[in-house]
Design a protein around this motif. Structure first.
Motif, mmCIF file in Angstrom:
data_model
loop_
_atom_site.group_PDB
_atom_site.id
_atom_site.type_symbol
_atom_site.label_atom_id
_atom_site.label_comp_id
_atom_site.label_asym_id
_atom_site.label_seq_id
_atom_site.Cartn_x
_atom_site.Cartn_y
_atom_site.Cartn_z
ATOM 1 N N PRO A 63 0.835 -1.210 0.000
ATOM 2 C CA PRO A 63 0.000 0.000 0.000
ATOM 3 C C PRO A 63 0.867 1.256 0.000
ATOM 4 N N VAL A 64 0.412 2.301 -0.684
ATOM 5 C CA VAL A 64 1.205 3.528 -0.753
ATOM 6 C C VAL A 64 0.421 4.779 -0.373
ATOM 7 N N MET A 65 -0.902 4.737 -0.390
ATOM 8 C CA MET A 65 -1.686 5.887 0.057
ATOM 9 C C MET A 65 -3.127 5.458 0.314
ATOM 10 N N VAL A 76 -7.587 2.304 -0.846
ATOM 11 C CA VAL A 76 -6.165 2.063 -0.630
ATOM 12 C C VAL A 76 -5.493 1.783 -1.975
ATOM 13 N N VAL A 77 -4.499 2.586 -2.304
ATOM 14 C CA VAL A 77 -3.726 2.398 -3.524
ATOM 15 C C VAL A 77 -2.629 1.381 -3.232
ATOM 16 N N GLN A 78 -2.576 0.297 -4.048
ATOM 17 C CA GLN A 78 -1.620 -0.782 -3.815
ATOM 18 C C GLN A 78 -0.759 -0.988 -5.056
ATOM 19 N N MET A 79 0.532 -0.682 -4.936
ATOM 20 C CA MET A 79 1.496 -0.883 -6.030
ATOM 21 C C MET A 79 2.048 -2.302 -5.950
ATOM 22 N N ARG A 80 1.286 -3.253 -6.427
ATOM 23 C CA ARG A 80 1.630 -4.652 -6.190
ATOM 24 C C ARG A 80 2.802 -5.164 -7.017
ATOM 25 N N THR A 81 3.273 -4.377 -7.987
ATOM 26 C CA THR A 81 4.443 -4.808 -8.764
ATOM 27 C C THR A 81 5.696 -4.047 -8.370
ATOM 28 N N TYR A 82 5.631 -3.228 -7.329
ATOM 29 C CA TYR A 82 6.783 -2.410 -6.943
ATOM 30 C C TYR A 82 7.906 -3.268 -6.369
ATOM 31 N N MET A 83 9.057 -3.264 -7.003
ATOM 32 C CA MET A 83 10.290 -3.877 -6.511
ATOM 33 C C MET A 83 10.054 -5.260 -5.895
ATOM 34 N N GLN A 84 9.521 -6.152 -6.717
ATOM 35 C CA GLN A 84 9.307 -7.515 -6.238
ATOM 36 C C GLN A 84 10.594 -8.326 -6.235
ATOM 37 N N ASP A 85 11.637 -7.774 -6.835
ATOM 38 C CA ASP A 85 12.988 -8.302 -6.641
ATOM 39 C C ASP A 85 13.947 -7.131 -6.790
ATOM 40 N N ILE A 86 15.225 -7.377 -6.624
ATOM 41 C CA ILE A 86 16.211 -6.301 -6.597
ATOM 42 C C ILE A 86 16.376 -5.619 -7.946
ATOM 43 N N ASP A 87 15.929 -6.273 -9.022
ATOM 44 C CA ASP A 87 16.061 -5.714 -10.367
ATOM 45 C C ASP A 87 14.755 -5.133 -10.897
ATOM 46 N N ALA A 88 13.733 -5.039 -10.059
ATOM 47 C CA ALA A 88 12.440 -4.469 -10.448
ATOM 48 C C ALA A 88 11.807 -5.234 -11.612
ATOM 49 N N SER A 89 11.968 -6.513 -11.648
ATOM 50 C CA SER A 89 11.421 -7.318 -12.738
ATOM 51 C C SER A 89 9.896 -7.205 -12.783
ATOM 52 N N PHE A 125 -2.412 7.845 -7.312
ATOM 53 C CA PHE A 125 -3.280 8.577 -6.388
ATOM 54 C C PHE A 125 -4.733 8.221 -6.641
ATOM 55 N N VAL A 126 -5.539 8.449 -5.619
ATOM 56 C CA VAL A 126 -6.986 8.318 -5.723
ATOM 57 C C VAL A 126 -7.575 9.481 -4.939
ATOM 58 N N LEU A 127 -8.522 10.189 -5.552
ATOM 59 C CA LEU A 127 -9.182 11.317 -4.895
ATOM 60 C C LEU A 127 -10.694 11.137 -5.006
ATOM 61 N N PRO A 128 -11.362 10.773 -3.904
ATOM 62 C CA PRO A 128 -12.818 10.656 -3.954
ATOM 63 C C PRO A 128 -13.476 12.005 -4.232
ATOM 64 N N LEU A 129 -14.475 12.002 -5.116
ATOM 65 C CA LEU A 129 -15.248 13.203 -5.418
ATOM 66 C C LEU A 129 -16.612 13.063 -4.750
ATOM 67 N N ASP A 130 -17.639 12.688 -5.502
ATOM 68 C CA ASP A 130 -18.955 12.398 -4.955
ATOM 69 C C ASP A 130 -19.111 10.881 -4.948
ATOM 70 N N ASP A 131 -19.797 10.321 -5.956
ATOM 71 C CA ASP A 131 -19.820 8.862 -6.065
ATOM 72 C C ASP A 131 -18.766 8.385 -7.056
ATOM 73 N N ARG A 132 -17.863 9.281 -7.430
ATOM 74 C CA ARG A 132 -16.745 8.971 -8.327
ATOM 75 C C ARG A 132 -15.429 9.212 -7.593
ATOM 76 N N PRO A 350 6.977 3.704 6.531
ATOM 77 C CA PRO A 350 5.856 4.652 6.456
ATOM 78 C C PRO A 350 5.992 5.548 5.225
ATOM 79 N N VAL A 351 4.998 5.522 4.356
ATOM 80 C CA VAL A 351 5.059 6.293 3.117
ATOM 81 C C VAL A 351 3.871 7.245 2.965
ATOM 82 N N TRP A 352 2.955 7.245 3.933
ATOM 83 C CA TRP A 352 1.783 8.110 3.806
ATOM 84 C C TRP A 352 1.161 8.341 5.174
ATOM 85 N N THR A 353 0.683 9.548 5.400
ATOM 86 C CA THR A 353 -0.097 9.859 6.596
ATOM 87 C C THR A 353 -1.281 10.711 6.173
ATOM 88 N N ALA A 354 -2.365 10.648 6.937
ATOM 89 C CA ALA A 354 -3.543 11.449 6.590
ATOM 90 C C ALA A 354 -4.472 11.536 7.791
#
Length: 858
Positions: A63-65, A76-89, A125-132, A350-354
């Motif tokens: 999770p990142v934000m 919750v924004v989840q970067m599930r492919t972020y640095m899954q090994d040392i070479d960022a494959s 990023f994700v920014l809630p508006l109304d129902d969007r 820790p990468v995000w606070t709110a």
């Protein structure tokens, strides 16, 4: 400086000794993965505070934000492919997700979970508006809205609301933190743009400067707080709204503010040895991300308004007091000599606070081993050795979201704003929790029946007992488009500075139209409030007014307060913005293509390069090290000037090793995933800024170099670049010169005197040519044809050919349109004969005052 290997050996020895000498009960965690209970127990907090685990793997991985909609559903924004090994494959495989989590009974526990959006490429990023909700992803500036139309927690309607185009660049250097600010504009990091919904339509506007890296936050005044991890700046451009320019003041951090006090003894720092402290851990800010101003009401009052700065490399969170006096903010460590939150757990990231809807603080812990992207973990890098030694690459696929609570407070009630009538939302505009105020303002503006609450908003703006209620009522009216001059004038006399100062901002449209009522409001003289004075200077300038009343008022402030630090710097920044606009006009006169390339290149520089190379291109000073710079100067750099090829190659593959005899801490990473135009724009800007002046670089030339060196994966050294960079070939009397017309004068193109010239003696027509025969095969990579002394005599078109025998000629190796100072570069070729053919028509002669060849004699 010791080698990284010897340093690491010493560091690990030190850590072993530290562990051996730990006092009974102390925990010295290494790289082993802790259980959720152990990880939570390891986190140090001030007395009275504790953390509650809201979500963890497998519900959240990487999770990142996070953000909440009007009913308190958490995305919750989840970067599930972020640095899954040392070479960022496989890092950019579109398999990341955004999840949605709902507390169905209001007990504070999220018990309903769904994948709201999937198949995303590293969502940012994700920014809630109304129902969007607005979503942005890596490698594009496009913006989409996602909507769940049937209430199952999964989006089923996707609409692109803005076509921003391809972004490219390293994934750490791309926009994030989209924030609906107090002024009803949405801002994000890096981009010098802001966005807005006006009467339901999406509007985009350029602003003077972009800023920041990962994360963005605002205070009650609407001032935005950015951070710059690459430049090791935990907080920047927070002195005033960034729409007026990126203002930073000397002394805006207390002395020693950037020193950090982690207890994790891990030297996995991107900047290398200089950022490792005596205990083997981080000694200064380097990875700041996801900062927030706490604006909640369910934690101790003295926390409200503080800036929380996560430092994932240090496994800690700094709490900074935000001291504002005389229109200047100074940050200081609220817990001197220590940190607000810290742990020895190497996976606490820790990468995000709110601020939460419940009035507390959410903390997003990516909870993983590697926190730096693959460009900084390449083979041979300092960081790679540390990662492998500590086995940090083995800890992936986890994630924690915590809620910071205090023993003396309970969470506030769950919001139900999406279900409320527009009139019911008005009460939340004065809520003590800033999240409620912001969300209510946003929802009212987005509602179709927004006009129905205008009278109540006007009454609230005049009489609400809370200054924050009056403030948000005014800005909500501005967002609806129903803010009248009379109400703005009343607000100028409000009892609180926050309202008065915002009223000046809201008066800008009336300044632009020279509204006599608003002009009259200032006839009695200058305000005494420093905040209002600064805002008045900015607003008069931003309005674009030409009315003498406003211009004289601005001049009066300058005369009376020009020696006050903040006023002086605001005036300097205003001059800088004006100078930039004038420079843009001058570039336009040199040619639309050049001007557009320079404009794009400047945006790239201010987004990515300035943090290491400095605003002036001379390199960013390293705090505490006299004369030391993060990166070298661009002024007069042989890699920037010359043909420009070296600068292109550096952007394609990166640069390593000493530069001109100096070793720099900054690491130049490859930017090859940007397109050819992007790289051409960046290099063109460097070649024509910072006292440099050189020719444009074309995207075609970038493409040629990219293809020529396609098999290269490692970074360049300056020695390798020097070998590739062509030299000027000195004229040799053994060169045989010939021409289709007036051959005997061709030698005047090589006499070193730009007042003499070769000319065809006849008006230009296709097929005219000049030719050089070399004594032996010569490597050639560029030609300059200078006709600036006879500006009209340049070739209307050209093509370059080579031959080994003077009889059989190649296809054109370069061709295009001419100019008075024509610089032609191409992939190096080897030949005995070189021919330049003029391909256009004109009544003027074709002339060459001076011809220069670039290459190497073999």
């Amino acid at each position: 400086m010791p080698s990284s290997a010897s340093y690491l050996a010493a560091t690990f020895a030190l850590l072993s000794l530290h562990a051996a000498n730990a006092a009974p009960g102390d925990k010295v965690y290494q790289s082993d993965f802790l259980s959720k209970e152990e990880a939570l127990e390891s986190i140090e907090l001030p007395d009275g505070y504790h953390l509650e685990l809201l979500l963890s793997e497998p519900l959240v991985e990487e999770p990142v934000m996070t953000a909440w909609d009007g009913n308190g559903a958490m995305y919750v924004v989840q970067m599930r492919t972020y640095m899954q090994d040392i070479d960022a494959s496989g890092e950019k495989e579109p398999t990341s997700i955004i999840t949605r989590h709902v507390d169905t009974n209001g007990d504070g526990t999220y018990d309903k979970h769904s994948i709201f959006a999937k198949d995303l490429k590293l969502p940012r990023f994700v920014l809630p508006l109304d129902d969007r909700v607005i979503v942005g992803i890596t490698d594009t500036l496009d913006l989409w809205t996602y909507r769940d139309s049937n209430g199952d927690g999964v989006s089923d309607e996707v609409e692109k609301i803005y076509e921003g185009g391809r972004r490219g660049g390293n994934m750490e250097h791309q926009p994030s933190g989209l924030t609906w600010a107090l002024d009803n504009w949405m801002y994000l990091t890096y981009e010098a743009k802001r966005y807005r919904f006006t009467d339901g339509k999406f509007v985009v506007q350029d602003i003077p400067r972009g800023s920041g890296q990962w994360g963005l936050t605002q205070d009650d005044w609407g001032r935005l707080y950015y951070s710059d991890a690459g430049g090791e700046k935990p907080a920047i451009t927070f002195q005033q709204p960034i729409v007026y320019g990126a203002l930073n003041l000397s002394g805006q951090e207390e002395s020693g503010f950037r020193d950090v006090f982690p207890i994790a003894e891990v030297p996995d720092v991107q900047a290398g040895l200089r950022r490792v402290g005596p205990n083997g851990g981080l000694n200064g800010f380097t990875g700041t991300a996801g900062q927030s101003i706490f604006r909640g009401d369910r934690l101790p009052e003295d926390l409200r308004g503080d800036l929380l700065i996560p430092e994932p490399v240090g496994r800690m969170i700094r709490r900074a007091k935000v001291d504002r006096s005389q229109a200047k903010t100074v940050l200081r460590n609220a817990t001197p000599g220590t940190e607000f939150i810290r742990t020895r757990d190497v996976n606490f990231r820790p990468v995000w606070t709110a601020t939460t809807p419940g009035g507390q603080l959410a903390i997003v812990d990516m909870h993983r081993g590697i926190i730096q992207q693959g460009h900084w973990t390449r083979r041979g890098s300092y960081l790679r050795e540390v990662i492998q030694k500590w086995k940090l690459d083995k800890n992936i696929g986890k994630g924690r979201i915590y809620r910071l609570v205090h023993k003396d407070f309970k969470a506030g009630p769950q919001p139900r704003m999406l279900d409320e009538k527009t009139s019911e939302l008005l009460a939340h505009l004065s809520h003590p929790n800033g999240w409620w105020r912001d969300t209510a303002q946003r929802l009212i503006i987005l509602r179709e029946d927004r006009e129905s609450v205008v009278p109540q908003l006007q009454e609230m703006a005049r009489k609400d007992p809370s200054e924050l209620g009056r403030l948000h009522a005014l800005w909500t009216l501005e967002g609806i488009g129903n803010l009248e001059a009379a109400l703005v004038i009343e607000a100028l006399n409000d009892s609180d500075s926050i309202v008065r100062t915002s009223a000046i901002r809201m008066a800008e449209p009336f300044m632009a139209t020279n509204d006599p009522q608003v002009i009259a409001a200032f006839e009695s003289g200058l305000p005494e409030d420093p905040e209002m004075l600064v805002q008045l200077i900015n607003s008069i300038s931003a309005s674009g007014t030409t009315a003498p009343e406003w211009l004289s008022l601005s001049k009066l402030i300058e005369e009376k307060f020009g020696d006050v630090e903040v006023i002086r710097e605001v005036l300097r920044l205003r001059e800088e913005v004006t100078r930039d606009a004038r420079l843009a006009m001058e570039r336009q006169q040199e040619g639309a293509q050049f001007a557009e390339s320079m404009q794009r290149g400047e945006a790239i520089y201010r987004q990515l390069c300035f943090s290491c190379h400095g605003e002036d291109g001379h390199g960013t000073p390293i705090p505490g090290r006299a004369g030391a710079k993060l990166a070298p100067s661009f002024t007069g750099s042989p890699r920037v000037l010359g043909t420009g090829d070296s600068a292109v190659l550096v952007l394609l593959n990166g640069l390593t090793g000493p530069i001109d005899g100096k070793t720099y801490e900054g690491l130049m990473v490859p930017m090859a995933n940007n397109d050819d135009q992007w790289i051409a724009d960046a290099v063109t800007y460097l070649r024509n800024s910072f006292d440099n002046e050189a020719s444009m670089v074309s995207p075609e030339r970038v493409a040629e170099l990219r293809k020529q060196h396609a098999k290269r994966s490692e970074a360049w050294t300056v020695e390798e670049l020097a070998e590739l960079e062509p030299e000027e070939l000195a004229f040799n009397k053994n060169w045989k010169l010939s021409a289709s017309h007036n051959e005997k004068e061709l030698k005047l193109a090589f006499d070193g005197d730009d007042r003499s010239r070769y000319t065809t003696g006849k008006r230009m027509s296709p097929g005219m040519w000049v030719q050089i025969e070399f004594p032996k095969t010569t490597r050639i990579s560029g030609i300059t044809l200078d006709t600036t002394q006879s500006k009209g005599d340049f070739p209307r078109g050209y093509q370059i050919q080579i031959s080994d025998n003077g009889k059989t000629w190649s296809d054109p190796i370069a061709e295009g349109a001419g100019s008075a100072d024509l610089e032609i570069s191409f992939v190096p070729v080897e030949a005995r004969f070189l021919r330049i053919t003029q391909t256009g028509n004109d009544r003027l002669y074709w002339s060459i005052h001076e011809m220069t060849l670039l290459g190497k004699a073999l």
